[in-house]
Design an enzyme around this catalytic site. Sequence first.
Site, mmCIF file in Angstrom:
data_model
loop_
_atom_site.group_PDB
_atom_site.id
_atom_site.type_symbol
_atom_site.label_atom_id
_atom_site.label_comp_id
_atom_site.label_asym_id
_atom_site.label_seq_id
_atom_site.Cartn_x
_atom_site.Cartn_y
_atom_site.Cartn_z
ATOM 1 N N ARG A 1 0.814 -1.275 -0.012
ATOM 2 C CA ARG A 1 0.093 0.062 0.236
ATOM 3 C C ARG A 1 0.814 1.406 0.042
ATOM 4 O O ARG A 1 0.463 2.271 0.587
ATOM 5 C CB ARG A 1 -0.916 -0.181 1.225
ATOM 6 C CG ARG A 1 -2.005 -1.124 1.141
ATOM 7 C CD ARG A 1 -2.910 -1.315 -0.089
ATOM 8 N NE ARG A 1 -3.508 -2.413 -0.102
ATOM 9 C CZ ARG A 1 -3.164 -3.715 -0.349
ATOM 10 N NH1 ARG A 1 -1.839 -3.553 -1.340
ATOM 11 N NH2 ARG A 1 -3.862 -4.854 -0.416
ATOM 12 N N SER B 1 -10.242 0.956 3.058
ATOM 13 C CA SER B 1 -9.447 0.789 4.468
ATOM 14 C C SER B 1 -8.790 2.038 5.209
ATOM 15 O O SER B 1 -8.504 2.644 4.336
ATOM 16 C CB SER B 1 -8.182 -0.049 4.434
ATOM 17 O OG SER B 1 -8.629 -1.422 3.980
ATOM 18 N N GLU C 1 -3.985 4.141 5.914
ATOM 19 C CA GLU C 1 -3.661 4.151 4.469
ATOM 20 C C GLU C 1 -4.278 4.836 3.615
ATOM 21 O O GLU C 1 -4.145 5.413 2.460
ATOM 22 C CB GLU C 1 -4.445 2.612 4.090
ATOM 23 C CG GLU C 1 -4.500 2.129 2.887
ATOM 24 C CD GLU C 1 -4.780 0.838 2.540
ATOM 25 O OE1 GLU C 1 -4.682 0.008 3.480
ATOM 26 O OE2 GLU C 1 -5.422 0.806 1.513
HETATM 27 C C1 LIG Z 1 -15.269 -0.003 -0.905
HETATM 28 C C2 LIG Z 1 -13.844 0.417 -1.114
HETATM 29 C C3 LIG Z 1 -13.215 -0.918 -1.005
HETATM 30 C C4 LIG Z 1 -11.798 -0.701 -1.521
HETATM 31 N N1 LIG Z 1 -10.775 -1.900 -1.294
HETATM 32 C C5 LIG Z 1 -9.761 -1.834 -1.429
HETATM 33 C C6 LIG Z 1 -8.911 -2.983 -1.510
HETATM 34 O O1 LIG Z 1 -9.462 -4.202 -1.732
HETATM 35 N N2 LIG Z 1 -7.420 -2.717 -1.905
HETATM 36 C C7 LIG Z 1 -6.886 -1.755 -1.943
HETATM 37 O O2 LIG Z 1 -5.761 -1.612 -2.210
HETATM 38 N N3 LIG Z 1 -7.594 -0.507 -1.848
HETATM 39 C C8 LIG Z 1 -9.123 -0.675 -1.836
HETATM 40 N N4 LIG Z 1 -9.802 0.689 -1.813
HETATM 41 C C9 LIG Z 1 -9.137 1.938 -1.758
HETATM 42 C C10 LIG Z 1 -9.020 2.375 -3.019
HETATM 43 O O3 LIG Z 1 -9.860 1.995 -3.985
HETATM 44 C C11 LIG Z 1 -7.555 2.366 -3.595
HETATM 45 O O4 LIG Z 1 -6.425 2.646 -2.866
HETATM 46 C C12 LIG Z 1 -7.249 2.826 -4.886
HETATM 47 O O5 LIG Z 1 -6.191 2.472 -5.554
HETATM 48 C C13 LIG Z 1 -7.381 4.381 -4.966
HETATM 49 O O6 LIG Z 1 -7.341 4.989 -6.360
HETATM 50 P P1 LIG Z 1 -8.214 6.164 -6.721
HETATM 51 O O7 LIG Z 1 -8.147 6.397 -8.118
HETATM 52 O O8 LIG Z 1 -9.681 6.388 -6.137
HETATM 53 O O9 LIG Z 1 -7.228 7.275 -6.141
HETATM 54 P P2 LIG Z 1 -7.775 8.483 -5.013
HETATM 55 O O10 LIG Z 1 -8.357 7.980 -3.760
HETATM 56 O O11 LIG Z 1 -8.287 9.345 -5.935
HETATM 57 O O12 LIG Z 1 -6.138 9.269 -4.532
HETATM 58 C C14 LIG Z 1 -5.475 8.173 -3.607
HETATM 59 C C15 LIG Z 1 -3.861 8.655 -3.908
HETATM 60 O O13 LIG Z 1 -3.465 8.378 -5.076
HETATM 61 C C16 LIG Z 1 -3.091 9.423 -5.705
HETATM 62 N N5 LIG Z 1 -3.494 9.583 -7.270
HETATM 63 C C17 LIG Z 1 -4.518 9.577 -7.709
HETATM 64 N N6 LIG Z 1 -4.534 9.284 -9.215
HETATM 65 C C18 LIG Z 1 -3.200 9.503 -9.261
HETATM 66 C C19 LIG Z 1 -2.377 9.707 -10.656
HETATM 67 N N7 LIG Z 1 -2.873 9.488 -11.786
HETATM 68 N N8 LIG Z 1 -0.977 9.958 -10.528
HETATM 69 C C20 LIG Z 1 -0.432 9.998 -9.177
HETATM 70 N N9 LIG Z 1 -1.338 10.031 -8.072
HETATM 71 C C21 LIG Z 1 -2.381 9.519 -8.113
HETATM 72 C C22 LIG Z 1 -3.909 10.859 -5.000
HETATM 73 O O14 LIG Z 1 -3.350 12.014 -5.142
HETATM 74 C C23 LIG Z 1 -4.055 10.054 -3.661
HETATM 75 O O15 LIG Z 1 -2.672 10.480 -2.968
HETATM 76 C C24 LIG Z 1 -11.103 0.558 -1.404
HETATM 77 C C25 LIG Z 1 -11.945 1.539 -1.447
HETATM 78 C C26 LIG Z 1 -13.132 1.613 -1.326
HETATM 79 C C27 LIG Z 1 -14.083 2.709 -1.286
#
Ligand SMILES: Cc1cc2nc3c(=O)[nH]c(=O)nc-3n(C[C@H](O)[C@H](O)[C@H](O)COP(=O)(O)OP(=O)(O)OC[C@H]3O[C@@H](n4cnc5c(N)ncnc54)[C@H](O)[C@@H]3O)c2cc1C
Length: 295
Positions: free
Chosen positions: A163, A212, A283
């Site tokens: 993570r 998480s 996280e």
């Molecule tokens: C219901 C639910 C279940 C989930 N289950 C899991 C799971 O099983 N496993 C898991 O690992 N995570 C899980 N997550 C967390 C989340 O989905 C992941 O961490 C996912 O990778 C975040 O992606 P995002 O595009 O939504 O990023 P965001 O939440 O929009 O951003 C997260 C971080 O990434 C950065 N970021 C986003 N896009 C970019 C880019 N293009 N370049 C550089 N940095 C960037 C942001 O600035 C921020 O620091 C879950 C979330 C929810 C709501």
Amino acid sequence: MPHPAIEERVALSRFTTLGTGGPARWFAKPQTLDELVEALEWAAARSAPVSVVGLGSNLLVADEGVDGLVLKLAGELAAAEVEGERLLAGGGAPLAVCLHRARATSLGGLEFTCAIPGTVGGGVKMNAGAYGGDIAGALERALVVSAAVAEWRTPAELGLEYRRSELDEGEVVARAEFRLTPRSTEEIKTIVSEMQALRKAAQPTNKRTFGSVFKNPDHELTAGRMLEACGLRGHRVGGAQISPRHANFIENADGARSSDAIALMAEARQRALDEFGVTLEHEVQLLGDLVLPTV
Ligand SMILES: Cc1cc2nc3c(=O)[nH]c(=O)nc-3n(C[C@H](O)[C@H](O)[C@H](O)COP(=O)(O)OP(=O)(O)OC[C@H]3O[C@@H](n4cnc5c(N)ncnc54)[C@H](O)[C@@H]3O)c2cc1C
């Protein structure tokens, strides 16, 4: 308007799965690499900090907003296509779209993403993973762009670990390439539905959360089990509530603010320290002037 492609004071609450957060001072949706570079240069010329939102599924944004340029990748930077046995995606492409494209061409390797409601860029930044798979295991390379660099990096060069990554502030994952393995569409569907059933049985799937809250500590108990043992399931501050279903999730129960979530996180960390001697590491990513008090 400071620049035709840059909007001012755009509410970020609609870009986070928790549904909280104030406005971005500046906001842009670059659709091509050239537009991305232009926005980054615009910010650099003003010394404005740059951040990216993906699908906001692991993001807590300050109620006061973000004093900088916030980017949301769109257009070709949010598209995905299969070429041979590789998936080529923009950093803003939803993982669900990537999985769909791979499944449609009978390519496996991204099944674990069915549990992760984020984008490719957010997935790389967080090295997102589930059910034994993670981004580091499938990614071949990612194109990282900032005002200073534009270079392809391998998972090792991105520093992908549990993570986390070593992406710096202002570095944007603009594109990514995944290597996939031939697998029948039926087999992929079966794997995905098994993972989805496991997920539904264990976590709140119909609530607004940001996934998480804390990383699992190096301890026999997961963060969720630890917070459950602290009696925190269902505990509420303002409109935010520790999920009654899974204690490592915070739900927007009713008009939550990010400050409510931070207060819950601070309390949870203190309780885990008092009762288990463990300092939990968050996280969820904090954006804007948000500080989790030290324990
Ligand atoms: C219901 C639910 C279940 C989930 N289950 C899991 C799971 O099983 N496993 C898991 O690992 N995570 C899980 N997550 C967390 C989340 O989905 C992941 O961490 C996912 O990778 C975040 O992606 P995002 O595009 O939504 O990023 P965001 O939440 O929009 O951003 C997260 C971080 O990434 C950065 N970021 C986003 N896009 C970019 C880019 N293009 N370049 C550089 N940095 C960037 C942001 O600035 C921020 O620091 C879950 C979330 C929810 C709501």
